[in-house]
Scaffold this active site. Sequence first.
Site, PDB file in Angstrom:
ATOM      1  N   CYS A 159       0.795  -1.080   0.045  1.00  0.00           N
ATOM      2  CA  CYS A 159      -0.026  -0.114   0.048  1.00  0.00           C
ATOM      3  C   CYS A 159       0.774   1.253   0.157  1.00  0.00           C
ATOM      4  CB  CYS A 159      -1.071  -0.006   1.068  1.00  0.00           C
ATOM      5  SG  CYS A 159      -2.077  -1.569   1.382  1.00  0.00           S
TER       6      CYS A 159
ATOM      7  N   ASN B 230     -10.304  -0.747  -0.872  1.00  0.00           N
ATOM      8  CA  ASN B 230      -9.022  -0.734  -0.930  1.00  0.00           C
ATOM      9  C   ASN B 230      -8.098  -1.345  -2.064  1.00  0.00           C
ATOM     10  OD1 ASN B 230      -6.066  -0.964  -0.313  1.00  0.00           O
ATOM     11  ND2 ASN B 230      -6.485  -1.515   1.998  1.00  0.00           N
TER      12      ASN B 230
ATOM     13  N   HIS C 171      -3.690   6.841   1.803  1.00  0.00           N
ATOM     14  CA  HIS C 171      -4.066   5.485   1.365  1.00  0.00           C
ATOM     15  C   HIS C 171      -5.471   5.217   1.914  1.00  0.00           C
ATOM     16  CE1 HIS C 171      -4.235   1.410   0.386  1.00  0.00           C
ATOM     17  NE2 HIS C 171      -4.083   0.905   1.719  1.00  0.00           N
TER      18      HIS C 171
HETATM   19  N1  ACO Z   1     -18.957  -9.909   6.980  1.00  0.00           N
HETATM   20  C1  ACO Z   1     -19.362 -10.388   8.039  1.00  0.00           C
HETATM   21  N2  ACO Z   1     -18.664 -10.701   9.185  1.00  0.00           N
HETATM   22  C2  ACO Z   1     -17.357 -10.651   9.207  1.00  0.00           C
HETATM   23  C3  ACO Z   1     -16.730 -10.395   7.967  1.00  0.00           C
HETATM   24  C4  ACO Z   1     -17.429  -9.972   6.899  1.00  0.00           C
HETATM   25  N3  ACO Z   1     -16.974  -9.788   5.674  1.00  0.00           N
HETATM   26  N4  ACO Z   1     -15.339 -10.485   8.255  1.00  0.00           N
HETATM   27  C5  ACO Z   1     -15.387 -10.836   9.377  1.00  0.00           C
HETATM   28  N5  ACO Z   1     -16.755 -11.095   9.912  1.00  0.00           N
HETATM   29  C6  ACO Z   1     -16.571 -11.720  11.440  1.00  0.00           C
HETATM   30  C7  ACO Z   1     -15.503 -12.226  11.805  1.00  0.00           C
HETATM   31  O1  ACO Z   1     -15.596 -13.782  11.601  1.00  0.00           O
HETATM   32  C8  ACO Z   1     -15.887 -12.208  13.310  1.00  0.00           C
HETATM   33  O2  ACO Z   1     -16.949 -13.006  13.780  1.00  0.00           O
HETATM   34  P1  ACO Z   1     -16.826 -13.652  15.387  1.00  0.00           P
HETATM   35  O3  ACO Z   1     -16.837 -12.468  16.054  1.00  0.00           O
HETATM   36  O4  ACO Z   1     -18.250 -14.504  15.478  1.00  0.00           O
HETATM   37  O5  ACO Z   1     -15.692 -14.421  15.373  1.00  0.00           O
HETATM   38  C9  ACO Z   1     -16.287 -10.933  13.477  1.00  0.00           C
HETATM   39  O6  ACO Z   1     -16.824 -10.375  12.369  1.00  0.00           O
HETATM   40  C10 ACO Z   1     -15.075  -9.868  13.743  1.00  0.00           C
HETATM   41  O7  ACO Z   1     -15.931  -8.649  13.977  1.00  0.00           O
HETATM   42  P2  ACO Z   1     -15.110  -7.627  14.841  1.00  0.00           P
HETATM   43  O8  ACO Z   1     -14.365  -8.079  15.969  1.00  0.00           O
HETATM   44  O9  ACO Z   1     -16.046  -6.470  15.268  1.00  0.00           O
HETATM   45  O10 ACO Z   1     -14.274  -7.094  13.498  1.00  0.00           O
HETATM   46  P3  ACO Z   1     -13.649  -5.745  13.727  1.00  0.00           P
HETATM   47  O11 ACO Z   1     -14.184  -4.523  14.171  1.00  0.00           O
HETATM   48  O12 ACO Z   1     -12.001  -5.941  14.190  1.00  0.00           O
HETATM   49  O13 ACO Z   1     -13.471  -5.449  12.136  1.00  0.00           O
HETATM   50  C11 ACO Z   1     -11.952  -5.392  10.333  1.00  0.00           C
HETATM   51  C12 ACO Z   1     -12.610  -6.342  11.466  1.00  0.00           C
HETATM   52  C13 ACO Z   1     -12.817  -4.644   9.522  1.00  0.00           C
HETATM   53  C14 ACO Z   1     -10.893  -6.055   9.495  1.00  0.00           C
HETATM   54  C15 ACO Z   1     -10.863  -4.440  11.226  1.00  0.00           C
HETATM   55  O14 ACO Z   1     -10.165  -5.250  12.157  1.00  0.00           O
HETATM   56  C16 ACO Z   1      -9.969  -3.408  10.415  1.00  0.00           C
HETATM   57  O15 ACO Z   1     -10.724  -2.520  10.008  1.00  0.00           O
HETATM   58  N6  ACO Z   1      -8.906  -3.655  10.399  1.00  0.00           N
HETATM   59  C17 ACO Z   1      -7.859  -2.957   9.611  1.00  0.00           C
HETATM   60  C18 ACO Z   1      -7.549  -3.752   8.727  1.00  0.00           C
HETATM   61  C19 ACO Z   1      -7.813  -3.047   7.172  1.00  0.00           C
HETATM   62  O16 ACO Z   1      -8.441  -2.107   7.171  1.00  0.00           O
HETATM   63  N7  ACO Z   1      -6.984  -3.410   6.388  1.00  0.00           N
HETATM   64  C20 ACO Z   1      -7.021  -2.827   5.084  1.00  0.00           C
HETATM   65  C21 ACO Z   1      -5.775  -3.363   4.488  1.00  0.00           C
HETATM   66  S1  ACO Z   1      -4.332  -3.131   5.188  1.00  0.00           S
HETATM   67  C22 ACO Z   1      -4.087  -1.643   4.423  1.00  0.00           C
HETATM   68  O17 ACO Z   1      -4.391  -1.208   3.359  1.00  0.00           O
HETATM   69  C23 ACO Z   1      -3.313  -0.710   5.664  1.00  0.00           C
END
Ligand code: ACO
Length: 344
Positions: free
Chosen positions: A126, A301, A271
């Site tokens: 990224c 992204n 980004h």
């Molecule tokens: N749809 C529905 N549910 C989902 C999905 C989805 N697409 N993906 C994961 N889940 C579920 C998981 O299985 C988990 O379920 P569980 O609680 O039963 O185990 C639950 O959702 C996780 O929920 P949260 O803990 O509330 O998730 P969180 O708020 O941590 O959000 C996310 C996850 C969006 C990935 C978050 O951690 C985040 O924003 N991280 C940053 C990562 C990012 O944006 N990366 C971009 C690429 S890297 C870069 O460019 C820098």
Amino acid sequence: MKLEQTESTGVARMRKSAIKGIGYHVPAQVITNHDLIDLMETSEEWIKTRSGIEERHWVKGDEAASDLAFPASKRAMDMAGVSPEDIDLVIVATISADYFFPGVSAQLQDMLGLRNVAAFDIRAACSAFVYSISIADQFIRTGMYNTALVVGAEAQTKFINKSTEGRDIAVLFGDGAGAAILQPSIDESGILSTHLHCQGKDMKNLWMEGPGSSGSNQINKLTIEQARTYEPFMNGREVFKNAVVRFPEVIQEALDKNNLSIDDVSLIIPHQANLRIIQSVAKRMGVGMDKFYTNIQKYGNTTAASIPIALCEAFDEGKIKAGDYLILAAFGAGYTWASAAIRW
Ligand code: ACO
């Protein structure tokens, strides 16, 4: 460092580069959050609240990174008024090259009908577009090259597991390309400074293990059957925690280097990782979201392509004017993070 006489004053000053043209291109196929429900267990609400994303563009069929890079490059060349003979450096930032080797840069050089000029890819995920702008700027500052084409291009959704198993990643990413032409600056405009960082110890929080040369990843019947290494892995919470610290740090580094305050800056083009990351960065920096350009809602992204696509759209919307101070800021796999301070 190369010094040049200014025409008006005769005073010697350091040569720097400026962005003279920009362009972008995204695949025609639009995938809405609703469309994803057919592919995996997810909901429009989950995706929108966690990431801000409403839709993204995905490549289809044979479409590859070079097919996106080509039209984006042509647009940047048209805006800059440069012809294929003018270009003497091509850098493509990508993690999703058409082939394992050589890079997209070699294909693009041929597709655009350029001379046998330097062409290479940068794999800094990224942050790769900002890294590539920095590299092109160094070549122009030293006088080695005059016209650089810098492209961020990704057809990364081909590697994504689009089932429930891969949903944490699949819903976030999209494809696209953005390009910039850099040439020596003839006035106060230009790339003022660039700042590049990497922290390799955390690389496994956001990575794709194969295909690679590590012992366990040789392509054989077992690894193909298990398909265990050929899709990205992300520790979303760790990535989030690190991103919201590194973005403000590297933006501040760019401000400090140029004796600028945040109020001097018209627009920060981050980004487009996740809207919640950008909102959290704005809050930590004590500035309004109006200082940050976002278009992740439409594209998801797009890794190395996200900053140049955002730069193009911000420009098209009239949000960038001559003389404005801009900051490009990135964070991603590696971890890598980077910024560029620009006077437009
Ligand atoms: N749809 C529905 N549910 C989902 C999905 C989805 N697409 N993906 C994961 N889940 C579920 C998981 O299985 C988990 O379920 P569980 O609680 O039963 O185990 C639950 O959702 C996780 O929920 P949260 O803990 O509330 O998730 P969180 O708020 O941590 O959000 C996310 C996850 C969006 C990935 C978050 O951690 C985040 O924003 N991280 C940053 C990562 C990012 O944006 N990366 C971009 C690429 S890297 C870069 O460019 C820098």
